[in-house]
Design an enzyme around this catalytic site. Structure first.
Site: not given
Length: 500
Positions: A150, A177, A227, A282, A383
């Site tokens: 996303f 989504e 992830s 990230c 994270e």
């Protein structure tokens, strides 16, 4: 009536038939503005079938045909930068300038794909033996798939499909989504550029769609960014099904600040890298490692800058940081800040109570700064993927590198110093795939490859650049001997083939 985002299959919009829909929210208001069709396995099968049918001709198309489409596509993307960015802001929440930057970085890979003619040149060795030549070529795989996150709904898809289709593959994209509309616009513009129907398909969905791609026998390779737990699952599942996989996972990126560093520059970099895009990237710097006596001064400078950041809706030109993607994610990020003090950290800035006037239902959180964080705290180990910056204190360069190398992640890292010798040591000794020297977010340009080490990457190939071309193609070597017309027949030789 709520707008519906449907699939793009075979060069046209295809309405979802599963009866399952997911909500798409404007993060600045908290309101559901759109619904997205969630694909069934049968709808995934239809997209793969369209891609397989298109591969019959696209896979053998000329390089000139492919690059002509890509050059037109690049021009259309450039003309529609603002339109793509507006969709990103509406569904992701990031500020418009940040969304424009995302589009620009995606365009770098489209430009790389436009030059695929040089990337796909083969090799030839003549006269390796008497009248024997050896040539190497790279050929496309077939139908390949991309599963994207996303946080970069335009850039990460553009890290994948332009290079894949330039290499002669056809592509099925499964975007997040949570913010699906940008992917559809990218596909529509590709069609307008002349990309044949079925070469690029977009299927929206959740785990059903993901598993449909991972298990489909006609999908040759899967690219993923997301992830670490999901990257590990994607890699294990797709590899078990015989597919080639590049799965980029999570990160905990460190910035080592040495005592000789320009602390003003380091503080500017830390604020930009930790809080840009609300920390939802990230490559965000989420841990600053301060060496020696500079810790207090550095934290004060970071705080001074962070307090001035203006938070607001992404479509407000004065906003520097927008909301988080969902309320649930906002609450999870906040939990790390509220729990930090109990685990020994000093909460220098607490952004958990932040709201924006007139947008009280938005997914807001302010900037948080945690000092003297321990390596066993949740805020350091996980994270967080939000605007939370941890500062850790160490006595020496060696202590800092040891701390950083002990992390299970190895995505990106940076060092701030004026000492060239220290910087050289750092780039050789640090266990991470991307290193910045006085550069806080060392995302490589398009013609170098992006990827981490350790739990930040599953699979053998980094994304885009030379690694991307190699991932989307496979090598073939041909050894050829042509007899001289004057030679007599050689006869039968049952021995090992001779090269000399």
């Amino acid at each position: 009536m709520t707008k519906t985002v449907n699939h793009w299959i075979g060069g046209k919009t295809v309405e979802g038939t599963s009866g399952q829909y997911g909500p798409v929210t404007d993060p600045a208001t908290g309101a559901v503005t759109t619904q997205v069709a969630l694909a069934s396995v049968e709808e995934v099968d239809a997209a793969v079938a369209a891609a397989k049918a298109a591969y019959a001709t696209w896979g053998t198309s000329s390089l000139a045909q492919r690059t002509a489409v890509l050059f037109r596509y690049r021009a259309l993307l450039d003309a529609h930068r603002d339109d793509i960015a507006a969709l990103i802001t509406a569904e992701h929440g990031k500020v418009h300038s940040d969304a424009l930057g995302e589009v620009a970085r995606g365009l770098e890979i489209v430009e790389l794909a436009c030059g695929i003619t040089t990337q796909l040149k083969g090799e030839l060795s003549t006269q390796v033996s008497n009248r024997v030549d050896v040539s190497s070529i790279r050929q496309s795989l077939g139908v390949v798939a991309g599963i994207t996150p996303f946080n970069f709904p335009a850039m990460v898809p553009m890290w994948m499909f332009p290079l894949a289709i330039a290499c002669g593959n056809t592509f099925v994209l499964k975007p997040s989504e949570k913010d699906p509309s940008a992917a559809n616009l990218l596909a529509e513009l590709a069609s307008e550029a002349g990309l044949p129907d079925g070469v690029l398909n977009v299927v929206h969905g959740d785990k059903v769609a993901v598993d449909g791609l991972l298990n489909h026998p006609d999908v040759a390779a899967v690219s993923f960014v997301g992830s670490t737990p999901i990257a590990r699952y994607i890699h294990a599942t797709a590899s078990a099904n015989g597919k080639r996989v590049q799965a980029l996972g999570g990160a905990k990126n460190h910035m080592l600040v040495l005592p000789d560093a320009d602390l003003d520059a380091a503080a500017d970099a830390a604020v930009s890298a930790a809080y840009g895009s609300a920390g939802e990237r990230c490559m965000a710097i989420s841990a600053v490692v301060a060496v020696g006596v500079i810790g207090d001064e550095l934290v004060a400078k970071i705080r001074e800058r962070a307090e001035k950041i203006k938070i607001g809706p992404g479509n407000d030109p004065t906003s520097e940081m927008g909301p988080l993607i969902t309320a649930a994610h906002r609450d999870k990020v906040a939990s790390y800040v509220t729990g930090a003090a109990a685990q020994g950290a000093e909460v220098v800035l607490d952004g958990t109570g932040h709201t924006v006037e007139g947008f009280e239902d938005g997914h807001w959180i302010g900037l948080s700064l945690l000092d003297k964080v321990s390596t066993d705290s949740d805020a350091y180990q996980d994270e967080i993927f939000g605007p939370v910056l941890c500062v850790l204190r160490v006595e020496s360069y060696e202590d800092g590198v040891a701390l950083m190398n002990a992390s299970p992640f190895g995505n990106g890292t940076a060092i701030f110093t004026r000492d060239g010798g220290a910087a050289r040591r750092f780039q050789l000794e640090i266990q991470a795939g991307m290193v910045g020297v006085n550069v806080p977010i060392p995302v490589p340009v398009g013609y170098h490859s992006f990827g981490g080490w350790k739990d930040s990457l599953f699979g053998d190939h980094h994304i885009y650049g030379n690694d991307g071309v190699h991932f989307y193609t496979r090598g073939k070597v041909t050894t050829t001997r042509w007899p001289d017309p004057a030679d007599a027949p050689a006869g039968v030789d049952l021995g090992f083939p001779r090269n000399h």
